[in-house]
Design a protein around this motif. Structure first.
Motif, PDB file in Angstrom:
ATOM      1  N   GLN A 137      24.751  -6.354 -23.076  1.00 24.14           N
ATOM      2  CA  GLN A 137      25.300  -5.145 -22.877  1.00 24.14           C
ATOM      3  C   GLN A 137      24.309  -4.014 -22.621  1.00 24.14           C
ATOM      4  O   GLN A 137      24.882  -2.815 -22.110  1.00 24.14           O
ATOM      5  CB  GLN A 137      26.144  -4.742 -24.155  1.00 24.14           C
ATOM      6  N   THR A 138      23.252  -4.297 -22.599  1.00 24.01           N
ATOM      7  CA  THR A 138      21.996  -3.468 -22.105  1.00 24.01           C
ATOM      8  C   THR A 138      21.865  -3.277 -20.556  1.00 24.01           C
ATOM      9  O   THR A 138      21.493  -2.472 -20.086  1.00 24.01           O
ATOM     10  CB  THR A 138      20.712  -3.732 -22.548  1.00 24.01           C
ATOM     11  N   ILE A 139      22.890  -4.464 -19.878  1.00 23.45           N
ATOM     12  CA  ILE A 139      23.033  -4.207 -18.281  1.00 23.45           C
ATOM     13  C   ILE A 139      23.381  -3.007 -17.964  1.00 23.45           C
ATOM     14  O   ILE A 139      23.146  -2.246 -16.933  1.00 23.45           O
ATOM     15  CB  ILE A 139      23.756  -5.485 -17.660  1.00 23.45           C
ATOM     16  N   SER A 140      24.643  -2.656 -18.809  1.00 22.21           N
ATOM     17  CA  SER A 140      25.378  -1.369 -18.395  1.00 22.21           C
ATOM     18  C   SER A 140      24.867  -0.295 -19.016  1.00 22.21           C
ATOM     19  O   SER A 140      24.761   1.050 -18.501  1.00 22.21           O
ATOM     20  CB  SER A 140      26.730  -1.373 -18.597  1.00 22.21           C
ATOM     21  N   SER A 141      24.231  -0.319 -20.158  1.00 21.41           N
ATOM     22  CA  SER A 141      23.796   0.775 -20.987  1.00 21.41           C
ATOM     23  C   SER A 141      22.461   1.141 -20.663  1.00 21.41           C
ATOM     24  O   SER A 141      21.910   2.523 -20.946  1.00 21.41           O
ATOM     25  CB  SER A 141      23.974   0.574 -22.364  1.00 21.41           C
ATOM     26  N   ARG A 142      21.451   0.243 -20.211  1.00 18.93           N
ATOM     27  CA  ARG A 142      20.126   0.614 -20.167  1.00 18.93           C
ATOM     28  C   ARG A 142      19.471   0.311 -18.830  1.00 18.93           C
ATOM     29  O   ARG A 142      18.398   0.622 -18.504  1.00 18.93           O
ATOM     30  CB  ARG A 142      19.271  -0.204 -21.153  1.00 18.93           C
ATOM     31  N   ARG A 143      20.206  -0.410 -17.954  1.00 18.01           N
ATOM     32  CA  ARG A 143      19.574  -1.011 -16.638  1.00 18.01           C
ATOM     33  C   ARG A 143      20.572  -0.437 -15.471  1.00 18.01           C
ATOM     34  O   ARG A 143      20.227  -0.765 -14.323  1.00 18.01           O
ATOM     35  CB  ARG A 143      19.797  -2.544 -16.592  1.00 18.01           C
TER      36      ARG A 143
END
Length: 397
Positions: free
Chosen positions: A220-226
């Motif tokens: 989920q960090t692909i959309s939220s942090r990357r």
């Protein structure tokens, strides 16, 4: 005198609605749309429209105008979904567990309505109109198979249009936008292989469930942090399977899902991020990871000129105040993107919502219902857009 497609469509609407009911009663999954294809081909025969079977259950029809000119194409998808219908409609699905929950029956009936309007005025039209009744939009992409079979040639298609139902806007309205409209998609499957052990001795194993849980969360960090907060990206894990007993660390785990982006460089970056996260966490937790990312629908990007043409035609039929601008692209996918990659295109939404009747459920919902009152409007918009495009191109020559 120019044709009044809306007036003609309203007069023909009762017969089109009966066809819509018949299509709704016999939903069929992708690659198995036999009865649906038979109904389409029977209606084209009745109208005197030449057709050719394409991609097995698909159908390509051509309406040849009275003078030489360009060619415009229209796509209607014909397959249904594996959903048990709960709409309560008197014409509900007679195929248990299968339902037209995405309006493909409406798309088909509307395009057959447009075919009747255009066939009635074919002598006044320059060029040609091609109609694509496409199988398997919900599966692995019937659009690509139709294009591979040569449906965009002989005559060559110069522009493409596609109508899709939208229950979030009322009957009598239409919505579209220039630029990106639908997402590109990449389904994925990840298989983790570790070392099984007794639940009382986890230090002797390599736990694929714990590793998988960490990976799913980190993805989920692909959309939220990357990814920039203004850039639409969705990573969905829809299934996770592992183990059989509560006191055993299993040997394998597998999860599947889909990546959604607006295509282009974002698509490549998200795939690279996905690989990096899965392989990095798996290695750090002592398990092996097999990652499969599949190429799927390319996304729909509306051509500015074709979109302006469609908007102009819609304003003639519906009134300018009822032609809305879609505020942002959706992360939903549609294989119409293969068609709009092959020719400049426009994907637009026709309003089928009816608050008074409770017909506002979203697509893919077992209660979904498209108001048949919108059928003549959709057909009239399609016919008007075809006539306007062909006349415009003839004038420009």
């Amino acid at each position: 005198m120019a044709a009044n497609y809306k007036q003609e469509a309203l007069a023909l609407a009762p017969a089109w609605q009966e066809l819509f009911y018949a299509l709704h009663r016999c939903p069929e999954l992708g690659k198995a749309e036999r009865q649906t294809a038979a109904l389409i081909r029977q209606r084209l025969t009745e109208l005197g429209v030449f057709y050719t079977p394409v991609a097995d259950t698909g159908t390509m029809a051509v309406i040849q105008g009275g003078r030489p000119g360009k060619t415009i194409g229209f796509r209607a998808d014909i397959d249904a979904l594996p959903i048990l219908e709960e709409s309560g409609l008197p014409y509900s699905s007679e195929n248990p567990g299968v339902m037209h929950a995405c309006g493909h029956d409406f798309h088909t009936a509307a395009l057959l309505g447009a075919a009747e309007l255009l066939q009635n005025h074919r002598e006044t039209l320059p060029g040609a109109v091609k109609l694509f009744f496409q199988p398997d939009e919900e599966g692995d992409g019937g659009a690509a198979r139709m294009i591979a079979a040569g449906c965009m040639d002989s005559p060559h298609v110069d522009a493409m249009l596609c109508c899709h139902v939208e229950s979030g806007i009322p009957v009598g309205t239409l919505s579209t936008r220039s630029g990106p409209v639908c997402a590109a998609s990449n389904p994925f499957a990840v298989t983790l292989r570790g070392r099984g052990s007794h639940g009382a001795k986890p230090h002797l194993g390599a736990d694929v469930i714990v590793a998988g849980a960490q990976i799913v969360t980190a993805l989920q960090t692909i959309s939220s942090r990357r990814t920039s907060p203004t850039e639409p990206v969705v990573v969905t894990v829809g299934a996770f399977h592992s183990g059989e007993a509560g006191n055993v660390l299993p040997e394998t785990a597998r999860f599947t899902g889909i990546l959604r982006t607006m295509g282009g460089s974002a698509r490549d970056r998200v795939k690279a991020d996905f690989y990096a996260i899965v392989s990095g966490i798996a290695a750090g937790m002592g398990v092996d990871a097999e990652v499969e990312i599949f190429e799927s629908y390319p996304g729909c990007v509306n051509d500015p000129a074709v979109t302006a043409l469609l908007v102009g035609a819609a304003r003639k039929v519906l009134g300018a105040e009822n032609v809305l601008e879609q505020d942002a692209p959706t992360l939903g996918t549609d294989d119409f993107g293969y068609f709009s990659d092959a020719a400049p295109g426009c994907y637009f939404y026709i309003g089928v919502g009816n608050q008074a009747k409770g017909w506002t459920y979203p697509n893919h919902n077992p209660h979904f219902a498209a108001d048949p009152a919108a059928l003549p409007l959709a057909a009239a918009v399609e016919a008007q857009a075809a006539a306007d495009y062909l006349s415009q191109e003839e004038t420009a020559r």
